[in-house]
Design an enzyme around this catalytic site. Structure first.
Site, PDB file in Angstrom:
ATOM      1  N   GLY A 113       7.539 -42.317  52.955  1.00 64.72           N
ATOM      2  CA  GLY A 113       8.034 -40.951  52.137  1.00 64.72           C
ATOM      3  C   GLY A 113       6.829 -40.352  51.619  1.00 64.72           C
ATOM      4  O   GLY A 113       6.963 -39.106  51.383  1.00 64.72           O
ATOM      5  N   HIS A 129      17.402 -18.859  55.996  1.00 62.52           N
ATOM      6  CA  HIS A 129      16.705 -18.273  57.232  1.00 62.52           C
ATOM      7  C   HIS A 129      15.165 -18.008  56.807  1.00 62.52           C
ATOM      8  O   HIS A 129      14.851 -17.719  55.865  1.00 62.52           O
ATOM      9  CB  HIS A 129      17.530 -16.984  57.354  1.00 62.52           C
ATOM     10  N   HIS A 135       7.975 -32.950  52.252  1.00 61.04           N
ATOM     11  CA  HIS A 135       9.179 -33.656  52.083  1.00 61.04           C
ATOM     12  C   HIS A 135      10.075 -32.703  51.056  1.00 61.04           C
ATOM     13  O   HIS A 135       9.728 -32.331  49.994  1.00 61.04           O
ATOM     14  CB  HIS A 135       8.762 -34.929  51.045  1.00 61.04           C
TER      15      HIS A 135
END
Length: 204
Positions: free
Chosen positions: A60, A126, A135
């Site tokens: 992570g 969008h 992340h």
């Protein structure tokens, strides 16, 4: 698929893929890691190891994931993982080594770079551009036309308003509302940017 990483994010990835993908081996540099979810941990990747299938880096921390990806990019193809419950537009672009987790949404004309994590229930609207090693944490919401620079972390339940530009290696705190651009290496907590930048990753 091979997996690099035998901690929390590694458990998430194993749980995500084991019903449809054969796990050929799990690696971790920590010699204390011997087992994860019933799978043996093989230790560090040997220098001359030959990969028989793709690899997913299940780590992570953005800087660590970047370092490992750069070290291994000439030796292996990196896998992408998109959960069945995620919505990923056919007109969105995905780099390599990415994961889009349960309930996440990536909308039309958005681009994800390499080694990006789009965590559980996150939403990317969008025309967003997400840089390498980013992340997007659980339930974060990115409105339209947002750029997120390399290595940045968007915290859980954060909201990024339309058109905001987030620099490289920034940190947006959980639950924050970002309404203006953030310079490279800065941290945003709540509704304002912190006065001192955080250290950036430089070089390889």
């Amino acid at each position: 698929m091979y997996i690099y990483g035998a901690s929390g994010h590694g458990r998430v990835i194993i749980d995500l893929i084991e019903s449809f993908e054969k796990i050929h081996g799990i690696f971790d540099d920590n010699p204390e890691k011997q087992e994860i979810l019933g799978y043996p941990v093989l230790g560090a990747i040997p220098n001359h190891f030959i990969f028989k299938s793709s690899l997913f880096i299940a780590i992570g921390d953005n800087a660590t994931r970047r370092r490992i990806a750069l070290d291994l990019e000439d030796r292996v193809r990196f896998a992408n993982i998109i959960h069945d419950s995620a919505i990923f537009s056919k007109r969105a672009y995905l780099g390599s080594g990415c994961v889009v987790m349960e309930g996440a949404i990536v909308k039309v004309n958005s681009t994800l770079g390499d080694q990006v994590i789009v965590n559980t229930g996150a939403s990317i609207d969008h025309d967003c551009n997400i840089g390498d090693y980013v992340h997007i944490a659980p339930q974060a919401t990115l409105c339209g036309g947002i750029n997120v620079g390399e290595g940045s972390l968007i915290g859980a339940n954060a909201i990024i308003l339309p058109g905001v530009q987030i620099g490289k290696w920034c940190t947006v705190g959980a639950g924050s509302i970002v309404h203006q651009d953030i310079p490279d290496g800065h941290k945003w907590i709540g509704n304002k940017v912190m006065p001192q930048p955080v250290p950036m990753v430089v070089g390889k």
